[in-house]
Scaffold this motif. Structure first.
Motif, PDB file in Angstrom:
ATOM      1  N   SER A  30       0.824  -1.205   0.000  1.00  0.00           N
ATOM      2  CA  SER A  30       0.000   0.000   0.000  1.00  0.00           C
ATOM      3  C   SER A  30       0.861   1.259   0.000  1.00  0.00           C
ATOM      4  O   SER A  30       1.995   1.250   0.477  1.00  0.00           O
ATOM      5  CB  SER A  30      -0.892   0.008   1.233  1.00  0.00           C
ATOM      6  OG  SER A  30      -1.575   1.230   1.353  1.00  0.00           O
ATOM      7  N   LEU A  32      -0.022   3.893   1.725  1.00  0.00           N
ATOM      8  CA  LEU A  32      -0.342   4.659   2.938  1.00  0.00           C
ATOM      9  C   LEU A  32       0.919   5.278   3.529  1.00  0.00           C
ATOM     10  O   LEU A  32       1.929   4.600   3.680  1.00  0.00           O
ATOM     11  CB  LEU A  32      -0.964   3.751   3.998  1.00  0.00           C
ATOM     12  CG  LEU A  32      -2.437   3.420   3.882  1.00  0.00           C
ATOM     13  CD1 LEU A  32      -2.843   2.492   5.015  1.00  0.00           C
ATOM     14  CD2 LEU A  32      -3.282   4.671   3.897  1.00  0.00           C
ATOM     15  N   ALA A  37       0.602  -1.315   5.113  1.00  0.00           N
ATOM     16  CA  ALA A  37      -0.556  -2.122   4.755  1.00  0.00           C
ATOM     17  C   ALA A  37      -0.335  -2.732   3.372  1.00  0.00           C
ATOM     18  O   ALA A  37       0.595  -2.361   2.649  1.00  0.00           O
ATOM     19  CB  ALA A  37      -1.823  -1.262   4.758  1.00  0.00           C
ATOM     20  N   TRP A  39      -2.704  -4.359  -0.148  1.00  0.00           N
ATOM     21  CA  TRP A  39      -3.947  -4.629  -0.856  1.00  0.00           C
ATOM     22  C   TRP A  39      -3.905  -6.107  -1.216  1.00  0.00           C
ATOM     23  O   TRP A  39      -2.897  -6.608  -1.695  1.00  0.00           O
ATOM     24  CB  TRP A  39      -4.037  -3.793  -2.136  1.00  0.00           C
ATOM     25  CG  TRP A  39      -4.230  -2.334  -1.895  1.00  0.00           C
ATOM     26  CD1 TRP A  39      -3.268  -1.362  -1.961  1.00  0.00           C
ATOM     27  CD2 TRP A  39      -5.447  -1.675  -1.572  1.00  0.00           C
ATOM     28  NE1 TRP A  39      -3.816  -0.138  -1.689  1.00  0.00           N
ATOM     29  CE2 TRP A  39      -5.162  -0.297  -1.449  1.00  0.00           C
ATOM     30  CE3 TRP A  39      -6.753  -2.117  -1.371  1.00  0.00           C
ATOM     31  CZ2 TRP A  39      -6.145   0.630  -1.141  1.00  0.00           C
ATOM     32  CZ3 TRP A  39      -7.729  -1.180  -1.068  1.00  0.00           C
ATOM     33  CH2 TRP A  39      -7.416   0.174  -0.956  1.00  0.00           C
ATOM     34  N   SER A  73     -15.201  -2.295  -5.304  1.00  0.00           N
ATOM     35  CA  SER A  73     -13.987  -2.631  -4.561  1.00  0.00           C
ATOM     36  C   SER A  73     -13.821  -4.147  -4.528  1.00  0.00           C
ATOM     37  O   SER A  73     -14.764  -4.869  -4.204  1.00  0.00           O
ATOM     38  CB  SER A  73     -14.055  -2.087  -3.135  1.00  0.00           C
ATOM     39  OG  SER A  73     -14.113  -0.688  -3.167  1.00  0.00           O
ATOM     40  N   ARG A  75     -10.514  -5.600  -3.448  1.00  0.00           N
ATOM     41  CA  ARG A  75      -9.367  -6.017  -2.648  1.00  0.00           C
ATOM     42  C   ARG A  75      -9.482  -5.484  -1.225  1.00  0.00           C
ATOM     43  O   ARG A  75      -9.968  -4.387  -0.996  1.00  0.00           O
ATOM     44  CB  ARG A  75      -8.060  -5.546  -3.291  1.00  0.00           C
ATOM     45  CG  ARG A  75      -7.850  -6.168  -4.666  1.00  0.00           C
ATOM     46  CD  ARG A  75      -6.455  -6.012  -5.174  1.00  0.00           C
ATOM     47  NE  ARG A  75      -6.108  -4.614  -5.364  1.00  0.00           N
ATOM     48  CZ  ARG A  75      -4.875  -4.191  -5.616  1.00  0.00           C
ATOM     49  NH1 ARG A  75      -3.884  -5.043  -5.713  1.00  0.00           N
ATOM     50  NH2 ARG A  75      -4.620  -2.926  -5.766  1.00  0.00           N
ATOM     51  N   HIS A  77      -7.884  -4.015   2.183  1.00  0.00           N
ATOM     52  CA  HIS A  77      -6.765  -3.150   2.566  1.00  0.00           C
ATOM     53  C   HIS A  77      -6.423  -3.526   4.003  1.00  0.00           C
ATOM     54  O   HIS A  77      -7.117  -3.145   4.943  1.00  0.00           O
ATOM     55  CB  HIS A  77      -7.177  -1.683   2.449  1.00  0.00           C
ATOM     56  CG  HIS A  77      -6.037  -0.757   2.296  1.00  0.00           C
ATOM     57  ND1 HIS A  77      -6.167   0.592   2.498  1.00  0.00           N
ATOM     58  CD2 HIS A  77      -4.749  -0.945   1.926  1.00  0.00           C
ATOM     59  CE1 HIS A  77      -4.994   1.184   2.273  1.00  0.00           C
ATOM     60  NE2 HIS A  77      -4.131   0.269   1.934  1.00  0.00           N
ATOM     61  N   THR A  79      -3.847  -3.965   7.362  1.00  0.00           N
ATOM     62  CA  THR A  79      -2.667  -3.506   8.085  1.00  0.00           C
ATOM     63  C   THR A  79      -1.855  -4.724   8.531  1.00  0.00           C
ATOM     64  O   THR A  79      -2.336  -5.862   8.485  1.00  0.00           O
ATOM     65  CB  THR A  79      -3.058  -2.700   9.334  1.00  0.00           C
ATOM     66  OG1 THR A  79      -3.740  -3.577  10.238  1.00  0.00           O
ATOM     67  CG2 THR A  79      -3.919  -1.497   8.976  1.00  0.00           C
TER      68      THR A  79
END
Length: 99
Positions: A30, A32, A37, A39, A73, A75, A77, A79
Motif C-alpha cells: 500500500s 499509505l 498495509a 492490498w 472494490s 481487494r 486493505h 494492516t
C-alpha cells in the motif's frame, strides 16, 4: 501456483497470481503514508447478471456492464496487525483444511 513479482507504475511491490478458478489476484504494498498495509484480493469484480434479466434473454450468467462512474472494490486493505490476526487461521487451514 505461479506468482509473478513486479512493481506498480508508482514503484510499489506487487505479487500477481491466479486463484482456484483462474481469476487474476494480487497482493500489493500500500501507499499509505501513516501505516504499513497491503492490498489483497481479486483484481477485477467481473460483474455478472442472469441472462434472463437482459434484453437478449437466455440462460446462465452473462457479463454486466458497470457505468464508468461506479466503483466496485475487490481487494482488502489490510494492516500488519490485521494480517497477524489472520495468519493463525490461514496456517491452520493450510495444515488441516479446517478454520
Amino acid at each position: 501456483m505461479e506468482i509473478e513479482r513486479s512493481r506498480t507504475n508508482r514503484g510499489f511491490e506487487i505479487l500477481e497470481f491466479k486463484d482456484r478458478y483462474n481469476v487474476d489476484c494480487s497482493i500489493q504494498k500500500s501507499s499509505l503514508a501513516d501505516d504499513e498495509a497491503i492490498w489483497f484480493g481479486i483484481n477485477d469484480a467481473n460483474p455478472k447478471i442472469m441472462a434472463s434479466k437482459t434484453e437478449k434473454g437466455g440462460t446462465g450468467w452473462v457479463s454486466y456492464e458497470i457505468p464508468d462512474d461506479v466503483l466496485l472494490s475487490t481487494r482488502m486493505h489490510l494492516t500488519r496487525e490485521q494480517v497477524k490476526e489472520l495468519l493463525p487461521i490461514l496456517t491452520k487451514f493450510a495444515e488441516t483444511g479446517d478454520l
